[in-house]
Design a protein around this motif. Structure first.
Motif, PDB file in Angstrom:
ATOM      1  N   ALA A 158      15.204  -4.252 -44.188  1.00 38.29           N
ATOM      2  CA  ALA A 158      13.903  -4.080 -44.053  1.00 38.29           C
ATOM      3  C   ALA A 158      13.281  -5.138 -43.371  1.00 38.29           C
ATOM      4  CB  ALA A 158      13.235  -3.870 -45.303  1.00 38.29           C
ATOM      5  N   ARG A 159      13.834  -6.227 -43.580  1.00 40.10           N
ATOM      6  CA  ARG A 159      12.939  -7.403 -42.750  1.00 40.10           C
ATOM      7  C   ARG A 159      13.691  -7.566 -41.204  1.00 40.10           C
ATOM      8  NH1 ARG A 159      13.089 -11.476 -47.969  1.00 40.10           N
ATOM      9  NH2 ARG A 159      10.960 -10.935 -48.777  1.00 40.10           N
ATOM     10  N   ASP A 160      14.763  -7.483 -41.135  1.00 42.21           N
ATOM     11  CA  ASP A 160      15.666  -7.823 -39.977  1.00 42.21           C
ATOM     12  C   ASP A 160      15.324  -6.368 -38.940  1.00 42.21           C
ATOM     13  OD1 ASP A 160      16.464 -10.179 -41.039  1.00 42.21           O
ATOM     14  OD2 ASP A 160      18.333  -9.215 -41.431  1.00 42.21           O
ATOM     15  N   ASP A 161      15.594  -5.203 -39.533  1.00 38.51           N
ATOM     16  CA  ASP A 161      15.542  -4.031 -38.592  1.00 38.51           C
ATOM     17  C   ASP A 161      14.332  -3.170 -38.759  1.00 38.51           C
ATOM     18  OD1 ASP A 161      18.362  -4.600 -37.927  1.00 38.51           O
ATOM     19  OD2 ASP A 161      19.146  -3.591 -39.691  1.00 38.51           O
ATOM     20  N   LEU A 162      13.459  -3.410 -39.777  1.00 43.25           N
ATOM     21  CA  LEU A 162      12.270  -2.694 -39.824  1.00 43.25           C
ATOM     22  C   LEU A 162      11.001  -3.288 -39.887  1.00 43.25           C
ATOM     23  CD1 LEU A 162      13.669  -0.074 -42.814  1.00 43.25           C
ATOM     24  CD2 LEU A 162      13.702   0.121 -40.439  1.00 43.25           C
ATOM     25  N   GLY A 208       9.018   3.785 -33.879  1.00 41.57           N
ATOM     26  CA  GLY A 208       9.472   4.269 -35.072  1.00 41.57           C
ATOM     27  C   GLY A 208      10.723   4.081 -35.441  1.00 41.57           C
ATOM     28  N   ARG A 209      11.268   3.795 -36.671  1.00 40.42           N
ATOM     29  CA  ARG A 209      12.434   3.585 -37.249  1.00 40.42           C
ATOM     30  C   ARG A 209      12.673   4.150 -38.513  1.00 40.42           C
ATOM     31  NH1 ARG A 209      12.147   1.857 -32.853  1.00 40.42           N
ATOM     32  NH2 ARG A 209      12.780  -0.065 -31.876  1.00 40.42           N
ATOM     33  N   GLY A 261      12.779  -0.627 -53.449  1.00 40.15           N
ATOM     34  CA  GLY A 261      12.026  -1.213 -52.332  1.00 40.15           C
ATOM     35  C   GLY A 261      12.205  -0.320 -51.058  1.00 40.15           C
ATOM     36  N   GLY A 262      13.538   0.115 -50.860  1.00 38.07           N
ATOM     37  CA  GLY A 262      13.640   1.149 -49.479  1.00 38.07           C
ATOM     38  C   GLY A 262      13.525   0.196 -48.432  1.00 38.07           C
ATOM     39  N   GLY A 263      12.553   0.903 -47.565  1.00 37.71           N
ATOM     40  CA  GLY A 263      12.114   0.130 -46.372  1.00 37.71           C
ATOM     41  C   GLY A 263      10.759  -0.643 -46.384  1.00 37.71           C
ATOM     42  N   LEU A 264      10.373  -0.877 -47.700  1.00 31.78           N
ATOM     43  CA  LEU A 264       9.243  -1.602 -48.018  1.00 31.78           C
ATOM     44  C   LEU A 264       8.042  -0.999 -47.343  1.00 31.78           C
ATOM     45  CD1 LEU A 264      10.542  -5.299 -48.055  1.00 31.78           C
ATOM     46  CD2 LEU A 264      10.327  -3.580 -49.972  1.00 31.78           C
ATOM     47  N   ALA A 291      13.152   6.177 -45.689  1.00 32.10           N
ATOM     48  CA  ALA A 291      11.964   5.461 -45.346  1.00 32.10           C
ATOM     49  C   ALA A 291      11.804   5.720 -43.849  1.00 32.10           C
ATOM     50  CB  ALA A 291      11.874   3.948 -45.637  1.00 32.10           C
ATOM     51  N   TYR A 292      10.472   5.396 -43.410  1.00 26.19           N
ATOM     52  CA  TYR A 292      10.280   5.487 -42.065  1.00 26.19           C
ATOM     53  C   TYR A 292       9.179   4.270 -41.837  1.00 26.19           C
ATOM     54  CZ  TYR A 292       8.579   7.171 -37.446  1.00 26.19           C
ATOM     55  OH  TYR A 292       8.173   7.118 -35.975  1.00 26.19           O
ATOM     56  N   VAL A 293       9.424   3.551 -40.658  1.00 26.24           N
ATOM     57  CA  VAL A 293       8.382   2.232 -40.356  1.00 26.24           C
ATOM     58  C   VAL A 293       7.967   2.204 -38.864  1.00 26.24           C
ATOM     59  CG1 VAL A 293       8.369  -0.071 -40.509  1.00 26.24           C
ATOM     60  CG2 VAL A 293       9.439   1.074 -42.285  1.00 26.24           C
ATOM     61  N   ASP A 294       6.988   2.416 -38.729  1.00 24.33           N
ATOM     62  CA  ASP A 294       6.297   2.030 -37.560  1.00 24.33           C
ATOM     63  C   ASP A 294       6.157   0.483 -37.329  1.00 24.33           C
ATOM     64  OD1 ASP A 294       4.669   1.582 -34.959  1.00 24.33           O
ATOM     65  OD2 ASP A 294       4.362   3.549 -34.966  1.00 24.33           O
ATOM     66  N   LEU A 295       6.920  -0.034 -36.351  1.00 26.71           N
ATOM     67  CA  LEU A 295       6.971  -1.511 -36.138  1.00 26.71           C
ATOM     68  C   LEU A 295       5.539  -2.065 -35.602  1.00 26.71           C
ATOM     69  CD1 LEU A 295      10.567  -1.989 -34.396  1.00 26.71           C
ATOM     70  CD2 LEU A 295       9.992  -1.922 -36.848  1.00 26.71           C
ATOM     71  N   ASP A 296       5.018  -1.449 -35.086  1.00 27.93           N
ATOM     72  CA  ASP A 296       3.556  -1.862 -34.565  1.00 27.93           C
ATOM     73  C   ASP A 296       2.556  -1.375 -35.378  1.00 27.93           C
ATOM     74  OD1 ASP A 296       4.768  -3.201 -32.612  1.00 27.93           O
ATOM     75  OD2 ASP A 296       4.502  -1.542 -31.070  1.00 27.93           O
ATOM     76  N   ASP A 297       2.519  -0.299 -36.339  1.00 32.55           N
ATOM     77  CA  ASP A 297       1.580   0.244 -37.093  1.00 32.55           C
ATOM     78  C   ASP A 297       1.992   0.355 -38.452  1.00 32.55           C
ATOM     79  OD1 ASP A 297      -0.784   1.421 -38.300  1.00 32.55           O
ATOM     80  OD2 ASP A 297      -0.620   3.057 -36.798  1.00 32.55           O
TER      81      ASP A 297
END
Length: 477
Positions: free
Chosen positions: A316-320, A237-238, A285-288, A248-254
């Motif tokens: 968003a592309r490099d870190d999320l 999670g990021r 866009g935020g974290g897309l 934004a919150y993004v799960d890199l795998d899900d």
């Protein structure tokens, strides 16, 4: 003092003051956000410093030889320019929010450098006046040099420097140049030793503070102070933090994991659209996160993201971990770039553009809702995220604005209603078709529609390009 040298001194000192004014908003944004209140507080405080400096500098020039004052004034002004960095970083986390906090932080960090540097102009004017017969032309010449310096500092900083360098380094560079000019003049002119010693001590202390105290950002873009934080409870999670707010919150795998409540609510509204792939436009866009979720849950869907900050897309592309070839990112102001999108081209428009915690006012009005309506196919939905609470004046006015163009509107508020003591995310919905009740998760909120939505608006006036006081509506009271 030769006229060209006098003009150069006033030009430079005034330029630094306006450069600081432009940079102040960026330096303070991680602590007090970005709003009309922020810029009002900064402009008013810096103008107060300019007025104080003119009065104090003129009084000192009448009582002392200006040649002994100009160099130390530049030296101290440059040191105070450096000192603004540690002052903001030390006081910022504890000042709170609101107009009072903005003025307090601005005054603590920027009032003194604006005052000291603005004192240079009347000192220079005193040296230039040889007789009363030429006083008018001298004052006019000095005033013009100061104004041109202010213009140059404003344009150079706003159009070039903030996009080329982190704000910290712009402050360090202009402070160093000012200190160097002050030191050169001090060494060449009679001066008070104790004043020079004080100035040197201030320079050393301010320089150490500017360099040693780290900025609050992992990365500074042209619009935001950006941090990406790991989630200790979820290794993949990021969180994306922009200025003072988690955006934004993004799960890199899900990509289907939606951690943040307001994102889950937007997804719930979209889920009620007919089955199959969807075409979507995203304002901001935020974290897309939403484009990534949509691509995962409805294969074949396409998204167009209108994002003003290209560096944020890189984050968003490099870190999320965002990677979807069916998402097109258009860089530019959403109000302008949406004009190039086709009529009746999408099923859903998602409004999630923010400057700190407020929606940019030009994306809130009836006129922009007209443009959004043009993009939607029959049966399409506009779903918009806003943050408000207490009197809830902005959220009510925004829903009234949607009701000007859409036959059906609704809002999703927290369970139990909008709290009186804090601001919360609320999801506004507009459509020409009846709004289906979304499947809202337990504890996420409740839908207010129909006559209840009319009661929610409670007579609030729609926002228009001619009158959209978004930041003022968000002020509590």
């Amino acid at each position: 003092m030769r006229p060209w040298k006098a003009a150069a001194l006033v030009f430079g000192a005034s330029g630094v003051v306006l450069m600081l004014e432009v940079l102040a908003g960026r330096l303070m944004a991680p602590y007090v956000g970005v709003s009309q209140e922020t810029f009002t507080g900064i402009i008013g405080t810096v103008l107060a410093g300019i007025a104080l400096g003119a009065a104090i500098g003129g009084s000192l020039a009448d009582r002392h030889d200006p040649r002994t004052l100009i160099g130390p004034s530049l030296l101290i002004g440059g040191a105070l320019t450096w000192a603004s960095l540690p002052i903001v970083r030390i006081l910022g986390p504890s000042v709170g929010s609101g107009a009072g906090a903005i003025v307090l932080l601005t005054a603590a960090a920027f009032l003194l450098p604006a005052t000291v540097l603005s004192a240079v102009a009347p000192m220079v004017a005193k040296l230039q006046i040889g007789s009363l017969d030429e006083s008018g032309s001298v004052v006019g010449r000095v005033s013009a040099a100061g104004t041109f310096g202010a213009l140059a500092g404003t344009f150079l900083t706003g159009f070039v420097l903030v996009a080329a360098l982190p704000s910290q380094w712009v402050v360090i560079v202009i402070g160093a140049v000012t200190i160097a000019a002050g030191l050169a003049l001090t060494l060449r002119s009679p001066s008070r030793p104790q004043l020079s010693a004080t100035a040197v001590a201030l320079v050393l202390a301010a320089g150490l503070g500017a360099v040693l105290l780290p900025p609050p950002c992992d990365r500074e873009t042209a619009y935001f102070c950006v941090r990406v934080e790991d989630d200790p409870a979820r290794p993949t999670g990021r969180s994306l933090i922009l200025d003072t707010t988690r955006h934004a919150y993004v799960d890199l795998d899900d990509p289907t994991h939606l951690e943040i409540r307001y994102v889950r609510l937007i997804a719930a509204v979209i889920d009620e659209l007919p089955a199959g792939p969807l075409d979507a436009v995203h304002l901001g866009g935020g974290g897309l996160t939403v484009p990534g979720w949509l691509a995962a849950v409805r294969p074949g869907s396409s998204s167009t993201v209108l994002e003003i900050d290209p560096d944020l897309v890189d984050v968003a592309r490099d870190d999320l971990g965002f990677d979807d070839d069916r998402t097109e990112v258009v860089i530019g102001d959403a109000r302008l770039t949406m004009r190039d999108l086709p009529t009746d081209g999408v099923d859903v428009v998602v409004g999630d553009a923010f400057a700190s915690t407020s929606v940019p006012w030009h994306l809130t009005t009836v006129e922009v809702v007209d443009e959004i309506d043009r993009l939607l196919r029959p049966g399409g939905v506009y779903v918009m995220n806003v943050i408000d609470g207490g009197p809830n004046r902005f959220a009510r006015a925004q829903l009234a604005t949607l009701a000007e163009r859409f036959e059906h509107v609704a809002v999703i508020v927290p369970e139990g209603g909008v709290p009186e003591d804090r601001r919360v995310n609320q999801i506004l919905i507009g459509s020409h078709e009846p709004i289906r009740t979304p499947s809202i998760g337990a504890g996420d909120g409740e839908l207010v529609a129909g006559s209840a939505a009319t009661a929610f608006i409670d007579g609030a006036a729609p926002l228009t390009d001619d009158f959209a006081p978004v930041d003022q509506l968000l002020m509590r009271g």
